[in-house]
Enzyme design. Structure first.
Site, short mmCIF file in Angstrom:
data_model
loop_
_atom_site.label_atom_id
_atom_site.label_comp_id
_atom_site.label_asym_id
_atom_site.label_seq_id
_atom_site.Cartn_x
_atom_site.Cartn_y
_atom_site.Cartn_z
N VAL B 131 3.05 7.35 -4.00
CA VAL B 131 3.36 5.92 -4.12
C VAL B 131 3.04 5.24 -2.79
O VAL B 131 3.54 5.65 -1.74
CB VAL B 131 4.86 5.71 -4.47
CG1 VAL B 131 5.20 4.23 -4.45
CG2 VAL B 131 5.18 6.34 -5.81
N ASP B 132 2.17 4.26 -2.84
CA ASP B 132 1.84 3.47 -1.65
C ASP B 132 2.61 2.16 -1.71
O ASP B 132 2.69 1.53 -2.77
CB ASP B 132 0.34 3.15 -1.61
CG ASP B 132 -0.50 4.41 -1.49
OD1 ASP B 132 0.01 5.40 -0.93
OD2 ASP B 132 -1.65 4.40 -1.97
N TYR B 133 3.14 1.75 -0.56
CA TYR B 133 3.84 0.46 -0.56
C TYR B 133 3.58 -0.27 0.76
O TYR B 133 3.16 0.31 1.76
CB TYR B 133 5.35 0.65 -0.79
CG TYR B 133 6.11 1.22 0.39
CD1 TYR B 133 6.13 2.58 0.62
CD2 TYR B 133 6.80 0.39 1.27
CE1 TYR B 133 6.81 3.12 1.70
CE2 TYR B 133 7.49 0.91 2.35
CZ TYR B 133 7.49 2.28 2.55
OH TYR B 133 8.16 2.81 3.63
N ILE B 143 1.88 -0.96 -4.08
CA ILE B 143 0.51 -1.47 -4.16
C ILE B 143 -0.43 -0.37 -4.63
O ILE B 143 -0.10 0.81 -4.59
CB ILE B 143 0.00 -2.02 -2.80
CG1 ILE B 143 0.13 -0.95 -1.70
CG2 ILE B 143 0.74 -3.28 -2.41
CD1 ILE B 143 -0.60 -1.31 -0.43
#
Lengths: 204, 248
Positions: B131-133, B143
């Site tokens: 998970v990219d944030y 994102i």
């Protein structure tokens, strides 16, 4: 070529990783998925990952393999090591599935029960304590191995448990009876500790 | 005692190791040949490796199985691979190459049931959700780099993490993209909010400045691990390439 260790390659485990580590320490290996290959083995390793029923189904999809393994291990008594699911499969059954394991040893696998809140599966390195004298791992040494599992073996005969790990409770890490060994962790992914263990097994 | 893992995270593109800043594909630095670098990690007895092929997703190509097999062959530690996996079949092929876990990011946004399908086939222990944030107005927002549309309800980090846990992800690699490759330190405000609610091991990635900082965060937030990039491929924030593991 003479083979030191035969690795069962039934599509349920990373036979190749085990082969790679053994090759690094100069052990001559062969892969096996047929009864002929198993009958010519001097030591057997059964690597396994994934669910219990899928593992047993894969084993039984190779004609004669179950019987050949049982004869070589239980009658001709060549050294055997089951890794992870391969260890669980040498017992009778598992709460994870309905199929019957090899049943060489009595007991079954149960889901890891932790007394404190810990993630299941256990994934990571853990210390293994050697509880009883055996020919695979020494009692006076500290071992760390990589674990990745949701189920663990509960042998009927407690004397088979030679190594344990703590994970919200005590987990069976190494079992042994005579020539039969099972390890819940992955020696092939436990760098120097795994190398030591596989080297010892290859000399049994 | 169960220990958190320090996980070198190597980025690959076109068969070469690279390093990014903020995952920006236009600021890529070349690091070197993957197999040689991995042999160094064997000698250093590292806990685990993450190998992310950032070219496979952006070029929409399948994983490079031949290279993955070669790399797995060199690694005497658990390896998680990500990049270009969009189906259960591809995930199975990656595992068959001798890899322990598959990492799903982009494809999980367009097809969230992929987590469930892979976990059912390979087990949740082999299913890592990446998970990219980014942090905007003090709010962490999920994102996607590769243009995967993210439904509004999944842009909230906490919601998305809970959702993918329920979908069967066995582990979460959480990257703060603002900090990735920037030596700007661990994102404590976000970890303070999301870490304690996790059902599966959480691995933080982004901005880690030292091994000591990583170890402290593992204890403070009961993390499954901390992923490090710059720290193992550069000798210092301004220095040259040096594949290594700092002692402390």
């Amino acid at each position: 070529m003479q083979t030191d260790v035969t690795i069962l390659d039934l599509g349920i485990g990373n036979a190749r990783s085990v082969h790679n580590m053994l090759t690094r320490i100069g052990v001559r290996t062969a892969f096996a998925d047929s009864e002929e290959q198993i009958y010519s083995a001097s030591r057997l390793i059964l690597p396994g990952v994934g669910s219990f029923d899928r593992g047993v189904a894969a084993l039984d999809s190779f004609s004669g393999v179950r019987a050949a393994m049982t004869e070589m291990v239980c009658e001709r008594r060549i050294p055997f090591m089951g890794i992870c699911l391969g260890m669980q499969m040498i017992y009778e059954a598992s709460d994870e599935g309905e199929k019957l394991g090899l049943g060489w040893l009595s007991g079954r696998s149960r889901k890891i029960a932790t007394q404190v809140k810990l993630p299941i599966p256990q994934m990571g390195w853990n210390t293994v304590r050697i509880e009883r004298h055996n020919s695979l791992a020494a009692q006076d040494r500290e071992y760390k191995f990589y674990f990745a599992h949701s189920y663990c073996v509960e042998p009927k005969n407690a004397s088979e448990v030679v190594g344990t790990a703590e994970y919200g409770g005590t987990i069976t890490a190494i079992v042994n009876r005579d020539n039969i060994f099972g390890v819940q962790f992955h020696p092939e992914k436990s760098h120097r500790f795994g190398l030591d263990l596989l080297r010892t097994f290859s000399g049994l | 005692m169960f220990e958190g893992r320090l996980i070198p995270t190597l980025l690959m593109r076109d068969g070469t190791l690279v390093k990014t800043r903020q995952f920006d594909k236009s600021k890529v630095a070349l690091i070197g040949d993957p197999c040689n670098s991995l042999r160094i990690f064997n000698e250093l007895n590292v806990d685990e490796l993450f190998l992310l092929d950032i070219g496979a997703t952006s070029n929409r190509t399948s994983p490079n199985y031949r290279l993955i097999r070669e790399i797995a062959c060199e690694c005497f530690m658990p390896v998680a691979y990500g990049g270009g996996i969009t189906s259960v079949d591809q995930a199975e092929r990656v595992i068959a190459c001798g890899i322990e876990k598959v990492v799903i990011n982009t494809a999980g946004h367009t097809n969230p049931s992929l987590f469930e399908a892979i976990a059912a086939k390979l087990g949740s222990q082999a299913t890592v959700a990446s998970v990219d944030y980014t942090v905007k107005r003090q709010q962490p927002r999920v994102i996607s780099h590769y243009g995967a549309p993210i439904p509004r309800s999944h842009r909230n980090l906490e919601n998305w993490l809970t959702y993918i846990e329920n979908m069967g992800a066995g582990e979460i690699l959480l990257t703060n993209v603002d900090r990735e490759g920037m030596w700007s330190g661990i994102d404590h405000p976000t970890l303070a909010v999301v870490a304690s609610k996790r059902k599966v091991p959480l691995i933080y990635h982004g901005g880690v400045r030292s091994i000591a900082e990583a170890r402290e965060a593992m204890v403070q937030y009961s993390l499954g691990g901390v992923a490090v990039g710059n720290l193992v491929v550069y000798s210092a924030p301004s220095g040259g390439v040096l594949v290594h593991v700092p002692a402390s």
